[in-house]
Scaffold this motif. Structure first.
Motif, PDB file in Angstrom:
ATOM      1  N   HIS A   1     -10.593   5.755  -1.768  1.00  0.00           N
ATOM      2  CA  HIS A   1     -10.880   4.761  -0.722  1.00  0.00           C
ATOM      3  C   HIS A   1     -10.774   3.337  -1.269  1.00  0.00           C
ATOM      4  O   HIS A   1     -10.151   2.467  -0.648  1.00  0.00           O
ATOM      5  CB  HIS A   1     -12.262   4.986  -0.112  1.00  0.00           C
ATOM      6  CG  HIS A   1     -12.648   3.931   0.868  1.00  0.00           C
ATOM      7  ND1 HIS A   1     -12.087   3.848   2.124  1.00  0.00           N
ATOM      8  CD2 HIS A   1     -13.515   2.889   0.772  1.00  0.00           C
ATOM      9  CE1 HIS A   1     -12.591   2.795   2.760  1.00  0.00           C
ATOM     10  NE2 HIS A   1     -13.464   2.208   1.965  1.00  0.00           N
ATOM     11  N   THR A   2     -11.361   3.093  -2.411  1.00  0.00           N
ATOM     12  CA  THR A   2     -11.316   1.763  -3.010  1.00  0.00           C
ATOM     13  C   THR A   2      -9.875   1.371  -3.327  1.00  0.00           C
ATOM     14  O   THR A   2      -9.483   0.217  -3.129  1.00  0.00           O
ATOM     15  CB  THR A   2     -12.188   1.726  -4.281  1.00  0.00           C
ATOM     16  OG1 THR A   2     -13.492   2.201  -3.957  1.00  0.00           O
ATOM     17  CG2 THR A   2     -12.300   0.323  -4.841  1.00  0.00           C
TER      18      THR A   2
ATOM     19  N   LEU B   1      -5.043  -1.783  -2.148  1.00  0.00           N
ATOM     20  CA  LEU B   1      -3.609  -1.739  -1.849  1.00  0.00           C
ATOM     21  C   LEU B   1      -3.251  -2.703  -0.721  1.00  0.00           C
ATOM     22  O   LEU B   1      -2.220  -3.365  -0.769  1.00  0.00           O
ATOM     23  CB  LEU B   1      -3.227  -0.305  -1.466  1.00  0.00           C
ATOM     24  CG  LEU B   1      -1.779  -0.002  -1.242  1.00  0.00           C
ATOM     25  CD1 LEU B   1      -1.435   1.326  -1.893  1.00  0.00           C
ATOM     26  CD2 LEU B   1      -1.477   0.072   0.234  1.00  0.00           C
ATOM     27  N   LEU B   2      -4.105  -2.827   0.279  1.00  0.00           N
ATOM     28  CA  LEU B   2      -3.833  -3.695   1.427  1.00  0.00           C
ATOM     29  C   LEU B   2      -4.323  -5.125   1.240  1.00  0.00           C
ATOM     30  O   LEU B   2      -4.175  -5.951   2.131  1.00  0.00           O
ATOM     31  CB  LEU B   2      -4.441  -3.087   2.687  1.00  0.00           C
ATOM     32  CG  LEU B   2      -3.808  -1.772   3.126  1.00  0.00           C
ATOM     33  CD1 LEU B   2      -4.584  -1.157   4.282  1.00  0.00           C
ATOM     34  CD2 LEU B   2      -2.354  -1.966   3.490  1.00  0.00           C
ATOM     35  N   GLN B   3      -4.885  -5.439   0.075  1.00  0.00           N
ATOM     36  CA  GLN B   3      -5.389  -6.788  -0.185  1.00  0.00           C
ATOM     37  C   GLN B   3      -4.374  -7.693  -0.869  1.00  0.00           C
ATOM     38  O   GLN B   3      -4.632  -8.888  -1.044  1.00  0.00           O
ATOM     39  CB  GLN B   3      -6.659  -6.722  -1.034  1.00  0.00           C
ATOM     40  CG  GLN B   3      -7.807  -6.014  -0.359  1.00  0.00           C
ATOM     41  CD  GLN B   3      -8.176  -6.633   0.981  1.00  0.00           C
ATOM     42  OE1 GLN B   3      -8.286  -7.841   1.106  1.00  0.00           O
ATOM     43  NE2 GLN B   3      -8.351  -5.798   1.979  1.00  0.00           N
TER      44      GLN B   3
ATOM     45  N   GLN C   1      -7.625  -6.536  -4.733  1.00  0.00           N
ATOM     46  CA  GLN C   1      -8.772  -5.964  -5.440  1.00  0.00           C
ATOM     47  C   GLN C   1      -9.840  -5.522  -4.470  1.00  0.00           C
ATOM     48  O   GLN C   1     -10.099  -6.175  -3.460  1.00  0.00           O
ATOM     49  CB  GLN C   1      -9.352  -6.990  -6.417  1.00  0.00           C
ATOM     50  CG  GLN C   1     -10.449  -6.414  -7.271  1.00  0.00           C
ATOM     51  CD  GLN C   1     -10.859  -7.344  -8.397  1.00  0.00           C
ATOM     52  OE1 GLN C   1     -10.075  -8.173  -8.840  1.00  0.00           O
ATOM     53  NE2 GLN C   1     -12.083  -7.198  -8.857  1.00  0.00           N
ATOM     54  N   SER C   2     -10.439  -4.390  -4.806  1.00  0.00           N
ATOM     55  CA  SER C   2     -11.601  -3.885  -4.090  1.00  0.00           C
ATOM     56  C   SER C   2     -12.472  -3.188  -5.120  1.00  0.00           C
ATOM     57  O   SER C   2     -11.989  -2.309  -5.848  1.00  0.00           O
ATOM     58  CB  SER C   2     -11.196  -2.911  -2.988  1.00  0.00           C
ATOM     59  OG  SER C   2     -12.339  -2.388  -2.346  1.00  0.00           O
ATOM     60  N   GLY C   3     -13.712  -3.603  -5.198  1.00  0.00           N
ATOM     61  CA  GLY C   3     -14.592  -3.021  -6.211  1.00  0.00           C
ATOM     62  C   GLY C   3     -13.987  -3.174  -7.591  1.00  0.00           C
ATOM     63  O   GLY C   3     -13.594  -4.262  -7.989  1.00  0.00           O
ATOM     64  N   ASN C   4     -13.865  -2.065  -8.314  1.00  0.00           N
ATOM     65  CA  ASN C   4     -13.315  -2.128  -9.667  1.00  0.00           C
ATOM     66  C   ASN C   4     -11.827  -1.766  -9.725  1.00  0.00           C
ATOM     67  O   ASN C   4     -11.280  -1.576 -10.806  1.00  0.00           O
ATOM     68  CB  ASN C   4     -14.104  -1.198 -10.598  1.00  0.00           C
ATOM     69  CG  ASN C   4     -13.868   0.266 -10.268  1.00  0.00           C
ATOM     70  OD1 ASN C   4     -13.572   0.623  -9.141  1.00  0.00           O
ATOM     71  ND2 ASN C   4     -14.025   1.119 -11.262  1.00  0.00           N
TER      72      ASN C   4
ATOM     73  N   LYS D   1       5.360  -4.527   3.589  1.00  0.00           N
ATOM     74  CA  LYS D   1       4.329  -3.494   3.534  1.00  0.00           C
ATOM     75  C   LYS D   1       4.964  -2.119   3.289  1.00  0.00           C
ATOM     76  O   LYS D   1       4.474  -1.349   2.467  1.00  0.00           O
ATOM     77  CB  LYS D   1       3.535  -3.471   4.835  1.00  0.00           C
ATOM     78  CG  LYS D   1       2.336  -2.554   4.781  1.00  0.00           C
ATOM     79  CD  LYS D   1       1.615  -2.383   6.099  1.00  0.00           C
ATOM     80  CE  LYS D   1       1.302  -3.643   6.808  1.00  0.00           C
ATOM     81  NZ  LYS D   1       0.478  -3.443   7.998  1.00  0.00           N
ATOM     82  N   GLY D   2       6.070  -1.837   3.945  1.00  0.00           N
ATOM     83  CA  GLY D   2       6.743  -0.547   3.777  1.00  0.00           C
ATOM     84  C   GLY D   2       7.255  -0.354   2.359  1.00  0.00           C
ATOM     85  O   GLY D   2       7.070   0.705   1.758  1.00  0.00           O
TER      86      GLY D   2
END
Length: 134
Positions: A43-44, A49-51, A73-76, A94-95
């Motif tokens: 999930h993280t 990936l989308l950030q 980045q998300s979390g670690n 994005k693709g």
């Protein structure tokens, strides 16, 4: 009436039997090096990936603002993208981004950290991608 229905069903069956298979676009990745054997949180990783590029989730289809580097980045978990050609700008779609990630995961394993070069993604060439912990 029944003849028409049977004829239609047989026609569709015939056409489907000889239809060309759908091909999934596979992005070219090179220089893939798996940098760990431990998978990062699914999930993280998806959030990170989308950030990239300030966020390419939703309707945004391409990196905006012509950055010369970007991170997600998300979390670690962190993705870092830099153009192969110094000073080039990132314009990855994005693709292309998601297909490149899938291709790298096909080599290393799902959510296994890696470094790789994705074909295209910059105005003059390719991009280097690092996926790992922040």
């Amino acid at each position: 009436m029944q003849f028409t229905t049977i004829f239609y069903a047989l026609s569709m069956l015939f056409l489907c039997a000889f239809a060309a298979p759908l091909e999934v676009r596979q992005e070219t990745v090179s220089n893939v090096q798996c940098t760990s054997k431990t998978a990062l949180d699914f999930h993280t990783s998806n959030v990170a990936l989308l950030q990239i590029c300030g966020g390419i989730a939703g309707t945004i289809q391409k990196c905006q603002g012509a950055p010369t580097s970007t991170t997600g980045q998300s979390g670690n978990v962190r993705f870092a993208i830099t153009p192969v050609i110094k000073g080039d700008t990132i314009n990855i779609s994005k693709g292309r981004w998601e297909q490149g990630i899938k291709a790298a995961f096909a080599v290393c394993g799902q959510n296994i950290p890696f470094t790789a070069t994705f074909a295209g993604g910059a105005t003059k060439g390719d991009v280097n991608v690092v996926y790992g912990t922040a």
